[in-house]
Scaffold this motif. Structure first.
Motif, PDB file in Angstrom:
ATOM      1  N   LYS A 200       7.418  53.140 -12.390  1.00 27.43           N
ATOM      2  CA  LYS A 200       8.278  51.951 -12.338  1.00 27.43           C
ATOM      3  C   LYS A 200       7.510  50.689 -11.929  1.00 27.43           C
ATOM      4  CE  LYS A 200      10.059  52.392  -7.642  1.00 27.43           C
ATOM      5  NZ  LYS A 200      11.251  52.470  -6.822  1.00 27.43           N
ATOM      6  N   ASP A 201       6.252  50.838 -11.463  1.00 25.71           N
ATOM      7  CA  ASP A 201       5.424  49.672 -11.119  1.00 25.71           C
ATOM      8  C   ASP A 201       4.836  48.998 -12.353  1.00 25.71           C
ATOM      9  OD1 ASP A 201       5.869  50.173  -8.407  1.00 25.71           O
ATOM     10  OD2 ASP A 201       4.057  51.419  -8.231  1.00 25.71           O
ATOM     11  N   VAL A 202       4.776  49.732 -13.473  1.00 24.58           N
ATOM     12  CA  VAL A 202       4.210  49.181 -14.710  1.00 24.58           C
ATOM     13  C   VAL A 202       5.133  48.078 -15.217  1.00 24.58           C
ATOM     14  CG1 VAL A 202       3.610  49.689 -17.111  1.00 24.58           C
ATOM     15  CG2 VAL A 202       3.038  51.330 -15.301  1.00 24.58           C
ATOM     16  N   GLU A 203       4.537  46.919 -15.512  1.00 26.48           N
ATOM     17  CA  GLU A 203       5.322  45.764 -15.946  1.00 26.48           C
ATOM     18  C   GLU A 203       5.226  45.479 -17.437  1.00 26.48           C
ATOM     19  OE1 GLU A 203       5.171  42.482 -12.770  1.00 26.48           O
ATOM     20  OE2 GLU A 203       3.345  43.686 -12.421  1.00 26.48           O
ATOM     21  N   ALA A 204       4.202  46.018 -18.097  1.00 23.37           N
ATOM     22  CA  ALA A 204       4.043  45.802 -19.542  1.00 23.37           C
ATOM     23  C   ALA A 204       3.115  46.868 -20.113  1.00 23.37           C
ATOM     24  CB  ALA A 204       3.484  44.415 -19.826  1.00 23.37           C
ATOM     25  N   LEU A 205       3.254  47.092 -21.405  1.00 23.82           N
ATOM     26  CA  LEU A 205       2.417  48.048 -22.130  1.00 23.82           C
ATOM     27  C   LEU A 205       1.631  47.324 -23.212  1.00 23.82           C
ATOM     28  CD1 LEU A 205       5.106  50.808 -22.782  1.00 23.82           C
ATOM     29  CD2 LEU A 205       3.320  50.879 -21.050  1.00 23.82           C
ATOM     30  N   VAL A 206       0.434  47.829 -23.500  1.00 20.41           N
ATOM     31  CA  VAL A 206      -0.338  47.356 -24.649  1.00 20.41           C
ATOM     32  C   VAL A 206      -0.806  48.598 -25.388  1.00 20.41           C
ATOM     33  CG1 VAL A 206      -2.346  46.074 -25.452  1.00 20.41           C
ATOM     34  CG2 VAL A 206      -1.108  45.288 -23.424  1.00 20.41           C
TER      35      VAL A 206
ATOM     36  N   VAL B  99       4.350  57.063 -28.061  1.00 19.40           N
ATOM     37  CA  VAL B  99       4.280  57.083 -26.592  1.00 19.40           C
ATOM     38  C   VAL B  99       4.659  55.705 -26.043  1.00 19.40           C
ATOM     39  CG1 VAL B  99       2.710  57.256 -24.620  1.00 19.40           C
ATOM     40  CG2 VAL B  99       2.672  59.009 -26.409  1.00 19.40           C
ATOM     41  N   ALA B 100       4.162  54.652 -26.664  1.00 17.27           N
ATOM     42  CA  ALA B 100       4.487  53.296 -26.203  1.00 17.27           C
ATOM     43  C   ALA B 100       5.995  53.052 -26.281  1.00 17.27           C
ATOM     44  CB  ALA B 100       3.739  52.249 -27.023  1.00 17.27           C
ATOM     45  N   ARG B 101       6.613  53.458 -27.374  1.00 16.00           N
ATOM     46  CA  ARG B 101       8.054  53.245 -27.530  1.00 16.00           C
ATOM     47  C   ARG B 101       8.845  54.058 -26.506  1.00 16.00           C
ATOM     48  NH1 ARG B 101       8.197  52.924 -34.161  1.00 16.00           N
ATOM     49  NH2 ARG B 101       7.352  50.817 -34.241  1.00 16.00           N
ATOM     50  N   GLY B 102       8.429  55.293 -26.284  1.00 13.51           N
ATOM     51  CA  GLY B 102       9.121  56.123 -25.307  1.00 13.51           C
ATOM     52  C   GLY B 102       8.976  55.583 -23.889  1.00 13.51           C
TER      53      GLY B 102
ATOM     54  N   ALA C  83       8.274  52.483 -23.007  1.00 14.37           N
ATOM     55  CA  ALA C  83       8.963  51.190 -22.899  1.00 14.37           C
ATOM     56  C   ALA C  83      10.454  51.395 -22.683  1.00 14.37           C
ATOM     57  CB  ALA C  83       8.716  50.346 -24.144  1.00 14.37           C
ATOM     58  N   LEU C  84      11.018  52.347 -23.389  1.00  8.73           N
ATOM     59  CA  LEU C  84      12.442  52.643 -23.232  1.00  8.73           C
ATOM     60  C   LEU C  84      12.730  53.182 -21.829  1.00  8.73           C
ATOM     61  CD1 LEU C  84      15.277  52.905 -24.514  1.00  8.73           C
ATOM     62  CD2 LEU C  84      14.601  55.199 -25.245  1.00  8.73           C
ATOM     63  N   ALA C  85      11.902  54.126 -21.384  1.00 13.63           N
ATOM     64  CA  ALA C  85      12.125  54.742 -20.076  1.00 13.63           C
ATOM     65  C   ALA C  85      11.904  53.763 -18.926  1.00 13.63           C
ATOM     66  CB  ALA C  85      11.192  55.943 -19.912  1.00 13.63           C
ATOM     67  N   LEU C  86      10.908  52.872 -19.078  1.00 12.10           N
ATOM     68  CA  LEU C  86      10.555  51.963 -17.989  1.00 12.10           C
ATOM     69  C   LEU C  86      11.236  50.598 -18.089  1.00 12.10           C
ATOM     70  CD1 LEU C  86       6.720  52.718 -17.866  1.00 12.10           C
ATOM     71  CD2 LEU C  86       8.522  53.684 -16.411  1.00 12.10           C
ATOM     72  N   GLY C  87      11.807  50.300 -19.252  1.00  8.52           N
ATOM     73  CA  GLY C  87      12.453  49.005 -19.443  1.00  8.52           C
ATOM     74  C   GLY C  87      11.467  47.845 -19.447  1.00  8.52           C
TER      75      GLY C  87
ATOM     76  N   ASP D 110       9.472  43.187 -27.615  1.00  5.55           N
ATOM     77  CA  ASP D 110      10.081  44.494 -27.833  1.00  5.55           C
ATOM     78  C   ASP D 110       9.056  45.447 -28.444  1.00  5.55           C
ATOM     79  OD1 ASP D 110      11.649  46.668 -28.431  1.00  5.55           O
ATOM     80  OD2 ASP D 110      13.043  45.574 -29.727  1.00  5.55           O
ATOM     81  N   VAL D 111       8.801  46.546 -27.771  1.00  7.32           N
ATOM     82  CA  VAL D 111       7.810  47.518 -28.242  1.00  7.32           C
ATOM     83  C   VAL D 111       8.234  48.122 -29.578  1.00  7.32           C
ATOM     84  CG1 VAL D 111       6.670  49.704 -27.704  1.00  7.32           C
ATOM     85  CG2 VAL D 111       6.950  47.982 -25.930  1.00  7.32           C
TER      86      VAL D 111
END
Length: 195
Positions: free
Chosen positions: A50-56, A73-76, A78-82, A176-177
């Motif tokens: 939950k500390d992750v703020e963004a994905l690349v 994995v990125a889409r999953g 992003a959905l789980a972490l918002g 949006d991922v």
């Protein structure tokens, strides 16, 4: 901003956890162990998901299946972490690690390589004359590229790996991922079977 970045487009999957300019951890393995690597990075940094703020995520081009692993994995996540994310070309990340005028060359299988454009070309047709060629395609087709005047570092040179930390540095706009699309230069090898 705590960013989780990863690329699975080549045979070597890379992942990194970055907080601003500080690299908290980096890993390299196989695309199939990406989630294990993400877990290890978070533990190493004493961070929680939950500390992750963004994905690349790396968008290829590369192996069709491996690239899809990264996007899925990125889409999953992003959905789980918002969280939002960004896609970065694997070719761009390789180029960023190679220095001025480096030519990223990714193994495209079928006797071809992916080069900026992006396009798939025969190794001898890559625009490599007098340039530093990096990437798994440069390693695999060293003889053809060097015959054309290219310079290819030793096989174990780290510039051949699309480092996820470079993806994080290249990410420009987060959104949006689900809107991130893989870069496919050609159709996949698999064909749809119909009865």
């Amino acid at each position: 901003m705590l960013i989780l970045a990863f690329d699975t487009a080549t045979d070597v999957a890379t992942s990194a956890l970055v907080d601003g300019d500080e690299v908290l951890g980096e890993r390299a393995s196989r695309p199939s162990t990406l989630l294990e690597d993400v877990d290890a990075l978070l533990r190493q940094a004493s961070a929680r998901p939950k500390d992750v703020e963004a994905l690349v995520v790396g968008t290829g081009p590369g192996s069709f299946t491996s690239t899809r692993i990264g996007i899925a994995v990125a889409r999953g996540l992003a959905l789980a972490l918002g969280v939002d994310g960004a896609g970065v070309s694997t070719l761009d990340a390789l180029a960023a690690g190679g220095g001025d005028d480096a030519l990223p060359v990714i193994d495209a299988r079928r006797g071809e390589v992916f080069v900026p454009g992006p396009e798939a070309v025969a190794p001898e047709d890559a625009p490599a004359g007098g340039r530093l060629c990096i990437g798994d395609g440069a390693v695999r087709y060293r003889a053809q590229l060097e015959a054309g005047g290219a310079l290819v570092p030793p096989d174990d040179d780290p510039r051949h790996v699309p480092r996820a930390v470079l993806h994080a540095r290249l990410a420009a706009a987060f959104g949006d991922v689900d809107a991130i699309e893989p870069i496919y230069v050609r159709a996949p090898d698999a064909e749809r079977w119909t009865a």
